[in-house]
Design a protein around this motif. Structure first.
Motif, PDB file in Angstrom:
ATOM      1  N   ILE A   2      22.254  -2.164 -13.943  1.00 28.73           N
ATOM      2  CA  ILE A   2      22.487  -2.600 -12.423  1.00 28.73           C
ATOM      3  C   ILE A   2      22.583  -3.414 -12.343  1.00 28.73           C
ATOM      4  O   ILE A   2      23.448  -4.947 -13.116  1.00 28.73           O
ATOM      5  N   GLN A   3      23.221  -4.123 -11.229  1.00 28.39           N
ATOM      6  CA  GLN A   3      23.787  -5.163 -10.902  1.00 28.39           C
ATOM      7  C   GLN A   3      22.754  -5.560  -9.641  1.00 28.39           C
ATOM      8  O   GLN A   3      22.452  -5.945  -8.695  1.00 28.39           O
ATOM      9  N   ASP A   4      22.207  -6.939 -10.838  1.00 29.98           N
ATOM     10  CA  ASP A   4      21.022  -7.835 -10.835  1.00 29.98           C
ATOM     11  C   ASP A   4      21.238  -8.642  -9.958  1.00 29.98           C
ATOM     12  O   ASP A   4      20.559 -10.535 -10.829  1.00 29.98           O
ATOM     13  N   SER A   5      21.720  -8.965  -9.063  1.00 33.82           N
ATOM     14  CA  SER A   5      21.332 -10.247  -8.428  1.00 33.82           C
ATOM     15  C   SER A   5      21.354  -9.897  -6.839  1.00 33.82           C
ATOM     16  O   SER A   5      21.276  -9.419  -5.759  1.00 33.82           O
ATOM     17  N   PRO A   6      20.527 -10.921  -6.569  1.00 34.53           N
ATOM     18  CA  PRO A   6      19.639 -11.031  -4.744  1.00 34.53           C
ATOM     19  C   PRO A   6      20.320 -10.362  -3.432  1.00 34.53           C
ATOM     20  O   PRO A   6      20.594  -9.764  -2.689  1.00 34.53           O
ATOM     21  N   GLN A   7      22.403 -10.848  -4.416  1.00 36.19           N
ATOM     22  CA  GLN A   7      22.655 -11.385  -2.888  1.00 36.19           C
ATOM     23  C   GLN A   7      23.465  -9.862  -2.883  1.00 36.19           C
ATOM     24  O   GLN A   7      24.587  -9.327  -1.814  1.00 36.19           O
ATOM     25  N   ILE A   8      22.980  -8.644  -3.539  1.00 40.99           N
ATOM     26  CA  ILE A   8      23.556  -7.544  -3.678  1.00 40.99           C
ATOM     27  C   ILE A   8      22.800  -6.614  -3.925  1.00 40.99           C
ATOM     28  O   ILE A   8      22.032  -6.375  -3.639  1.00 40.99           O
ATOM     29  N   ARG A   9      22.674  -6.184  -2.059  1.00 40.26           N
ATOM     30  CA  ARG A   9      22.140  -4.928  -1.866  1.00 40.26           C
ATOM     31  C   ARG A   9      22.214  -3.305  -1.664  1.00 40.26           C
ATOM     32  O   ARG A   9      23.188  -3.090  -1.337  1.00 40.26           O
ATOM     33  N   VAL A  10      21.268  -2.786  -2.009  1.00 35.15           N
ATOM     34  CA  VAL A  10      21.430  -1.265  -2.506  1.00 35.15           C
ATOM     35  C   VAL A  10      20.548  -0.760  -1.706  1.00 35.15           C
ATOM     36  O   VAL A  10      19.033  -0.801  -1.180  1.00 35.15           O
ATOM     37  N   THR A  11      20.735   1.015  -1.342  1.00 30.81           N
ATOM     38  CA  THR A  11      20.214   1.734  -0.333  1.00 30.81           C
ATOM     39  C   THR A  11      20.316   2.684  -1.972  1.00 30.81           C
ATOM     40  O   THR A  11      20.058   2.804  -3.397  1.00 30.81           O
ATOM     41  N   TYR A  12      18.122   3.525  -2.054  1.00 30.29           N
ATOM     42  CA  TYR A  12      18.297   4.229  -3.111  1.00 30.29           C
ATOM     43  C   TYR A  12      16.919   5.243  -2.955  1.00 30.29           C
ATOM     44  O   TYR A  12      16.410   5.744  -1.684  1.00 30.29           O
ATOM     45  N   ASN A  13      17.801   6.586  -3.803  1.00 31.03           N
ATOM     46  CA  ASN A  13      16.879   7.314  -4.216  1.00 31.03           C
ATOM     47  C   ASN A  13      16.036   7.858  -5.257  1.00 31.03           C
ATOM     48  O   ASN A  13      17.169   7.065  -6.259  1.00 31.03           O
ATOM     49  N   ALA A  14      15.898   8.392  -5.249  1.00 33.47           N
ATOM     50  CA  ALA A  14      14.568   8.258  -6.851  1.00 33.47           C
ATOM     51  C   ALA A  14      13.823   9.883  -6.880  1.00 33.47           C
ATOM     52  O   ALA A  14      13.304  10.024  -6.509  1.00 33.47           O
ATOM     53  N   THR A  15      13.791   9.865  -8.672  1.00 34.64           N
ATOM     54  CA  THR A  15      13.278  11.818  -8.786  1.00 34.64           C
ATOM     55  C   THR A  15      12.746  11.016  -9.728  1.00 34.64           C
ATOM     56  O   THR A  15      13.595  10.358 -10.831  1.00 34.64           O
TER      57      THR A  15
END
Length: 617
Positions: free
Chosen positions: A166-179
């Motif tokens: 993942i792009q593991d920087s706090p300034q990069i925000r994502v929504t997510y779905n997971a199974t």
């Protein structure tokens, strides 16, 4: 107006507002981030679709992380990874070249993926390894019920890259779905919309519609149950703990209401808490919608639930408005401590709030002494380039940050300050900010607006504590100090005079023992108040620290300290006690305990104690 018209206008407003937010996100320029390999100004992830299997036998998570990306005509996108087995990578459904860079002890390895200017989706097939630091796999014996294994993740600060590429920087925000697929007799929960009961097939589906930073993506799997407190609050825990946790945290809805009255609507729909096994390395972790908490805060009298208020406060400061880099960590934690204490004041009164603030002030003094040879680390704005961001996760960010905001509030007036903070959270919702942007916003919207002078730069960019600091007082603590002085002078104490003391008063009493206290006096206090067998983990921790420091030991005391250090993995607690061993030149004794305790610790705690005691496997 007619109801249909109201609904139509409301929908139009929501759609318009979301479009504006998306446009803002599209135009965002990212700052340089020393703790991530990502190049988000070229290509950045915006949504994660995670499809994984949790294998307790092999202690591996495997599956696919698929991302929607925003592509600024880039020919590559870079993700952060650490100790992951990358099997295959695709771009827009087709195989594409990828390369893993050289390993860095702290940052891991960059995963560089070839894309073209039109690429909108990438996917990575991967497995975790036995070196994955974010995951702690627990045997049944390491849980409360001792019947099923348990797994939890801890992503802050830069450990999410060890279980998800993942792009593991706090300034990069994502929504997510997971199974997430788990054994049928276990339940999976995440920092997302969660189940309230086990599924028949062990498959769980999650959705997080609000964009969050990578360190807030969290997973726990175990034999847990859910018990609601209100329509939007509740607790998850193992069966033997669920009723205790429900009773202990029964004020959660009141906390949410108090917080909303201060700084606006709670924007995460649900606020639940999961009580994890005791190896969890922190008091709590503010994962959105699902705070992770240590069982050490279950004291039976709600005395340690300020931690819940703290994690709730993060729903505004930290989760809603996030530090852009770990150099700006005080923006997360200083605001949260300030907000936490305001919540506690609203619910339990100013005296209790001031006791909490004074304990924090003492913690700050202790850290200032520890950092006397590295004054730059006592600044609020840090420079952690080339260092582990954990180095900045101490009382400076928390308690100096709080003291700055409290002093600012007293200077401008609480009413003005509350109006300012409410607007700040609303205007910056679901975004990130840095110290410089906050200072500009503060000057424009509070200080200059009301023609108020304040030494903001000194507080933020200079070491130590400025002279114009808030003076925190507590009548209750003054009484405690007088009682302690009288005991030291007379060797006697009236136990009845302490009957109404709160646990915070007892903590203040114990942690302020003078250097001259004798072993005989420690024994008198232990015989009178049974500190060695206290059921309050905070009192226990400070008592064991003093016992080690003042060489008060014997078969029962030594056994209890060793048991505590072996069963509790909360980093603050165990670090405090092991520091006392080191300060007392009892490192060999500490190492004997630590060798037995270390297998029960999360990597976050183990790494800290390894360095403290010079331990090598």
């Amino acid at each position: 107006m007619k109801k249909t018209l109201i609904i139509a206008l409301s929908t139009l407003f929501i759609v318009s507002n979301c479009a504006e937010k998306k446009e803002e996100q599209k135009m965002q320029t990212y700052v340089n981030e020393p703790h991530s390999y990502a190049k988000p100004n070229e290509a950045v992830i915006t949504h994660l679709n995670l499809d994984i299997d949790v294998d307790f036998d092999k202690k591996i998570i495997s599956g696919t992380a698929t991302y929607d990306i925003r592509n600024n005509n880039a020919t590559e996108i870079v993700l952060d990874t650490k100790h992951l087995n990358i099997i295959n990578v695709q771009a827009d459904g087709k195989g594409t070249p990828f390369k893993l860079g050289e390993i860095d002890e702290q940052l891991g390895r960059p995963l560089t993926i070839t894309i073209n200017e039109g690429t909108q989706k990438i996917s990575v097939l991967y497995k975790t390894t036995d070196k994955t630091e974010a995951l702690q796999w627990l045997s049944a014996q390491q849980t409360a019920d001792k019947t099923h294994p348990f797994l939890f993740t801890q992503g802050q600060a830069i450990l999410t890259r060890t279980w998800i590429p993942i792009q593991d920087s706090p300034q990069i925000r994502v929504t997510y779905n997971a199974t997430v697929k788990v054994p049928k007799d276990l339940m999976a929960v995440m920092s997302a919309e969660n189940p309230k009961a086990k599924t028949a097939d062990g498959v769980y589906n999650f959705k997080m519609q609000q964009p969050i930073s990578a360190y807030l993506i969290a997973l726990a799997v175990g034999d847990i149950e859910y018990k609601a407190i209100s329509d939007r609050t509740g607790v998850y825990a193992e069966k033997s703990l669920i009723n205790k946790a429900h009773t202990e945290f029964s004020d959660m809805e009141k906390m949410v209401v108090a917080a909303e009255n201060l700084y606006g609507a709670y924007d995460w729909d649900q606020f639940d808490v999961i009580v994890l096994p005791p190896s969890f390395p922190f008091g709590g972790m503010e994962n959105p919608r699902l705070t992770f908490a240590t069982p050490t805060i279950i004291a039976g009298d709600k005395s340690l639930t300020t931690l819940i208020a703290h994690e709730l406060a993060h729903s505004w400061s930290g989760n809603l408005v996030t530090n852009a880099t770990w150099d700006d960590f005080w923006l997360n934690e200083g605001f949260t401590v300030y907000f936490e204490i305001r919540i506690m004041e609203a619910l339990y009164g100013k005296e209790r709030a001031n006791m909490l603030a004074l304990i924090g002030r003492q913690d700050l003094d202790d850290v200032l002494k520890t950092l006397k040879d590295s004054p730059n680390d006592t600044k609020l704005k840090l420079d952690l380039d080339g260092r582990n961001p954990d180095d900045g996760m101490n009382s400076i960010a928390y308690d100096k940050g709080y003291l700055f905001l409290r002093t600012l509030e007293e200077t401008v007036g609480r009413k003005r300050f509350d109006v300012f903070l409410k607007a700040y959270f609303k205007e910056h919702a679901f975004s990130t900010t840095n110290t410089e942007d906050f200072v500009a916003y503060l000057n424009k919207n509070l200080l200059e607006k009301h023609n108020i002078s304040f030494n903001t730069k000194e507080w933020i960019y200079s070491p130590g504590i400025p002279t114009n600091q808030s003076i925190i007082q507590s009548d209750a603590f003054e009484n405690v100090e007088n009682t302690l002085k009288a005991f030291i002078n007379t060797n006697t104490i009236d136990a009845q005079s302490t009957n109404d003391w709160t646990p915070h008063e007892w903590v203040h009493f114990v942690r302020n023992f003078p250097e001259t206290i004798t072993v005989e006096q420690m024994e008198t206090l232990d015989n009178t108040f049974n500190f060695t067998n206290s059921t309050n983990s905070y009192i226990t921790m400070v008592w064991y620290e003093q016992a080690v420091t003042h060489n008060y030991h014997g078969q029962e005391v030594d056994a209890k300290i060793a048991e505590f250090l072996t069963t509790v993995g909360r980093r603050w607690y165990v670090t405090t006690i092991f520091k006392a061993y080191k300060k007392s030149d009892r490192v060999e004794e500490a190492l004997e305990i630590y060798k037995k305790a270390r297998p029960n610790y999360h990597s976050v705690t183990a790494n800290t104690i390894d360095e403290l005691l010079g331990y090598k496997e």
